[in-house]
Design an enzyme around this catalytic site. Structure first.
Site, PDB file in Angstrom:
ATOM      1  CB  SER A  91      -0.996   0.041   1.246  1.00 19.69           C
ATOM      2  OG  SER A  91      -1.908   0.904   1.217  1.00 19.69           O
ATOM      3  CG  ASN A  92      -0.328   4.592  -1.368  1.00 19.89           C
ATOM      4  OD1 ASN A  92      -1.051   5.548  -0.610  1.00 19.89           O
ATOM      5  ND2 ASN A  92      -0.923   4.193  -2.507  1.00 19.89           N
ATOM      6  NE  ARG A  93       5.610   6.463   4.466  1.00 20.13           N
ATOM      7  CZ  ARG A  93       5.857   5.773   5.601  1.00 20.13           C
ATOM      8  NH1 ARG A  93       4.697   5.510   6.364  1.00 20.13           N
ATOM      9  NH2 ARG A  93       6.885   4.912   5.767  1.00 20.13           N
TER      10      ARG A  93
END
Ligand code: C5P
Length: 222
Positions: free
Chosen positions: A29-31
């Site tokens: 995923s990412n932030r």
């Protein structure tokens, strides 16, 4: 009415990150916090639009007065967006993972003593903004985001052309933006650029909603 200029319009907004499974317990995923997309959805609803917010996993309160569709993966996000059509407006603010794991395991992958780490083969995810921009049922106004650290306007113009959308909100991320409450954006359209001051994401949402309302107003008036 003047206070609900987007009454009768349907707006589709994507928000948050996507989560791409590696196995049932692990993901890529990412932030992305979802703050900007959620703020846009709320602001559009505030101007009277019917809003479908398609969001990846975020830890934000559900925005009031908005149809929230929760998804995890990019493929689910695209399917939810297409299922929400027709829409007059699409704003793609989600940080869609560029890649998913090509062959996610259906059982938890086991770590075995002495064995090398498993390789992760990646596959390209669908581009939701580009797909909506070229869709047979394309929303009349399609807006995307671009996060850039240099040549912000040039890169945004190229992205506008490549994706086929109408506006790009170009985000100067040379300073940290993910998870921050403020954004410095430039609204890049085919005919020009508006530079906006550094603003809270809630205010970027309100300005964008107001610009969208203007667009529909002028386009509808004789
Ligand atoms: O190509 P890039 O990720 O820089 O483009 C950013 C814009 O495209 C954002 O509006 C984002 O929501 C959208 N996007 C998308 N689907 C993808 C990748 C990006 O909708 N797979």
């Amino acid at each position: 009415p003047a206070d609900t200029p987007l009454a009768g319009r349907h707006a589709l907004v994507t928000s948050g990150p996507t989560q791409e499974p590696i196995d049932p317990v692990r993901y890529i995923s990412n932030r992305s916090s979802g703050q900007q997309g959620h703020a846009i959805a709320l602001a559009l609803a505030g101007l009277g639009a019917r809003v479908t917010l398609v969001s990846g996993p975020v830890s934000l309160p559900d925005p009031a007065g908005v149809n929230l569709v929760r998804v995890e993966t990019a493929e689910q996000m695209l399917a939810a967006c297409e299922a929400a059509l027709p829409a007059d407006i699409a704003v793609c603010a989600a940080a869609v993972a560029d890649w998913r794991v090509a062959h996610a395991a259906t059982q938890k992958m086991k770590k075995k003593p002495g064995e090398a780490p498993p390789p992760l083969e990646l596959a390209l995810n669908p581009d939701i903004l580009a797909t909506l921009s070229r869709h047979a049922r394309r929303p009349r106004l399609v807006v995307g985001f671009a996060a850039e650290t240099e040549h912000v306007i040039d890169h945004a113009r190229q992205k506008l052309a490549r994706k086929g959308c109408d506006w790009i909100l170009a985000n100067d991320v040379s300073a940290d933006v993910f998870g921050a409450a403020e954004n410095t954006v430039h609204l890049v359209g085919r005919d020009g650029v508006e530079d906006w001051p550094k603003l809270p994401k809630t205010e970027v949402g309100r300005r964008l909603a107001a610009r969208i309302a203007d667009e529909f107003q002028t386009a509808t008036d004789p």
